[in-house]
Design an enzyme around this catalytic site. Structure first.
Site, PDB file in Angstrom:
ATOM      1  N   ARG A 130       0.787  -1.250   0.000  1.00 57.30           N
ATOM      2  CA  ARG A 130       0.000   0.000   0.000  1.00 57.30           C
ATOM      3  C   ARG A 130       0.818   1.299   0.000  1.00 57.30           C
ATOM      4  O   ARG A 130       0.233   2.371  -0.143  1.00 57.30           O
ATOM      5  CB  ARG A 130      -0.961   0.036   1.197  1.00 57.30           C
ATOM      6  CG  ARG A 130      -1.878  -1.171   1.323  1.00 57.30           C
ATOM      7  CD  ARG A 130      -2.758  -1.347   0.120  1.00 57.30           C
ATOM      8  NE  ARG A 130      -3.835  -2.310   0.340  1.00 57.30           N
ATOM      9  CZ  ARG A 130      -4.540  -2.867  -0.631  1.00 57.30           C
ATOM     10  NH1 ARG A 130      -4.273  -2.578  -1.903  1.00 57.30           N
ATOM     11  NH2 ARG A 130      -5.507  -3.720  -0.373  1.00 57.30           N
ATOM     12  N   ASP A 158      -1.813 -12.911  -1.507  1.00 58.98           N
ATOM     13  CA  ASP A 158      -2.579 -11.753  -1.980  1.00 58.98           C
ATOM     14  C   ASP A 158      -2.982 -10.881  -0.780  1.00 58.98           C
ATOM     15  O   ASP A 158      -4.108 -10.380  -0.705  1.00 58.98           O
ATOM     16  CB  ASP A 158      -3.799 -12.189  -2.790  1.00 58.98           C
ATOM     17  CG  ASP A 158      -4.441 -11.037  -3.574  1.00 58.98           C
ATOM     18  OD1 ASP A 158      -3.870  -9.925  -3.572  1.00 58.98           O
ATOM     19  OD2 ASP A 158      -5.510 -11.243  -4.179  1.00 58.98           O
TER      20      ASP A 158
END
Length: 431
Positions: free
Chosen positions: A65, A306
């Site tokens: 992120r 993931d």
């Protein structure tokens, strides 16, 4: 001289396919010796009796992120989560803000990872500028900057012509293409698997065909261009069949599955828990069975998480409005052991292979093996240890897991990167 002796463990060698009793001596961050009855001299000794000593786990599909979405996760917090989950290396996807489609962002990610100083972080660069699926990125420049693969993960490349060109260039520069297989006109508006459960719950569905059509297209393009293709987060039996057939023909295709896709079905959505909202969605029992069979017969090469953290505020909304994704780094090994190893779907060696040497090979990394002279990247596993998943204990900023309250067995108890212990649950170290 910095020395560490791992004493009394059972070494897992995924390359040779065996487990044997041996000590490992680490000197100045590298493996100096593997064998019985080693001595540390002046060094420290870690008692690993009753534990498995494996090559450091590698997760080739995470979302850290940063830059741009630091409220969800930072490279530092993601690295802590990786270390706690037993991972010594991760490859992070490019859907940041700005997108990792240029040298500056790739360099930034590597610098931030070095500052965190915990696990190895390998950036995956965008396949197209802004991951918009229109114009190719400067692939050679990105590779030189440190990118280990190319992907528009989260944004399927809708144009077959763009994907063909991307594969031709990627092959030239020697990088694999990682494909998020989703036909956007079929999946548009869907929030879970299209089938009986979506009908019962009144939620718009994503059909299995949305994934399988893209898997078929990208396999055809891989065969045509000769470019190595890695298919991310496989979720359907049809995708498994296509990959199995392509491998039999010699197409350079590899594939991964996530722990949530081989553990949960679309029935987990029944209480509208938004932590079950993932893309691709949780599928049916038949799909889960096909994924396990594909893991067992080698059709699926890799287990990857993931890992996709979100803030509580983002997930604490109606199911349709919540973002896709769950956190996976800190539950992965326990799910692999509990769902695959203990029931006999995979042997311990086979499971470790899909978490180490296979992802390393696909990404062109030297990691994933234990051998003299190599970096001492090591994961120590207690195959008997059990724990109930408690998101409050996570090192990740993300708490969005559907596995809260589930008891898992086979957990990491220490993580060592370049000879340095970056996570130690409770192993005694005698200095």
């Amino acid at each position: 001289m910095h020395k560490l002796l791992l004493k009394g463990g059972r070494v897992v060698d995924p390359q040779a396919g065996e487990i044997f009793a041996a000590d490992i001596l680490i000197v100045e961050g590298r493996i100096a010796a593997i064998g019985p009855g080693l001595e540390a001299g002046e060094g420290a000794v870690m008692d690993v009796a009753g534990k498995l000593v494996a090559p450091g786990l590698i997760d080739m599909h995470v979302h850290f992120r940063e830059p741009g979405f630091e409220a969800k996760e930072t490279i530092a917090s993601g690295s802590r989560a990786a270390a706690r989950g037993g991972f010594t290396a991760v490859a992070c996807m490019p859907n940041t803000d700005p997108v990792a489609d240029n040298r500056a962002v790739i360099t930034y990610i590597k610098t931030r990872a070095e500052e965190a100083g915990l696990v190895k972080v390998y950036p995956i660069a965008a396949l197209t500028r802004g991951s918009r699926g229109e114009e190719l990125t400067e692939m050679a420049d990105l590779k030189e900057a440190g990118a280990v693969a190319l992907s528009d993960d989260g944004h399927p490349v809708a144009s077959a012509a763009v994907m063909r060109r991307a594969m031709q260039y990627a092959r030239m520069v020697g990088l694999p293409v990682i494909s998020h297989c989703e036909e956007p006109t079929l999946s548009a508006g869907g929030v879970m698997h299209e089938g009986y459960m979506s009908t019962v719950l009144g939620l718009p569905g994503i059909p299995a065909a949305a994934e399988e059509i893209m898997v078929a297209r990208d396999i055809i393009l891989s065969e045509y261009t000769g470019c190595p293709l890695h298919i991310a987060h496989v979720s359907t039996s049809g995708s498994v069949r296509l990959i199995r057939e392509a491998k039999a023909r010699g197409v350079p295709v590899t594939a991964e599955v996530t722990p949530h896709h081989f553990t949960l079905t679309d029935r987990a959505v029944a209480d509208y828990n938004t932590n079950t909202k993932v893309n691709p969605p949780l599928r049916t029992e038949e799909d889960v069975a096909a994924l396990k069979e594909a893991l067992a017969d080698g059709t699926i090469d890799v287990i990857a998480t993931d890992h996709a953290p979100h803030t509580l505020e983002e997930k604490d909304v109606e199911y349709q409005l919540a973002p896709f994704g769950l956190v996976g780094l800190e539950t992965a090994l326990g799910l692999v052991w509990t769902e695959l190893v203990i029931p006999g779907v995979l042997s311990p060696v086979e499971a470790i292979r899909k978490l180490t040497v296979n992802p390393a090979r696909i990404l062109g990394l030297q990691e994933g093996v234990l051998k003299v002279g190599a970096d001492a990247d090591i994961t120590i596993i207690d195959p008997e240890l059990t724990e109930v998943v408690d998101p409050a204990t996570f090192a990740s900023k993300g708490r969005n897991t559907p596995f809260s309250g589930r008891r898992l067995q086979g957990l990491p108890v220490a993580t060592i990167v370049k000879g340095r212990v970056v996570y130690n649950r409770d192993l005694a170290v005698i200095a």
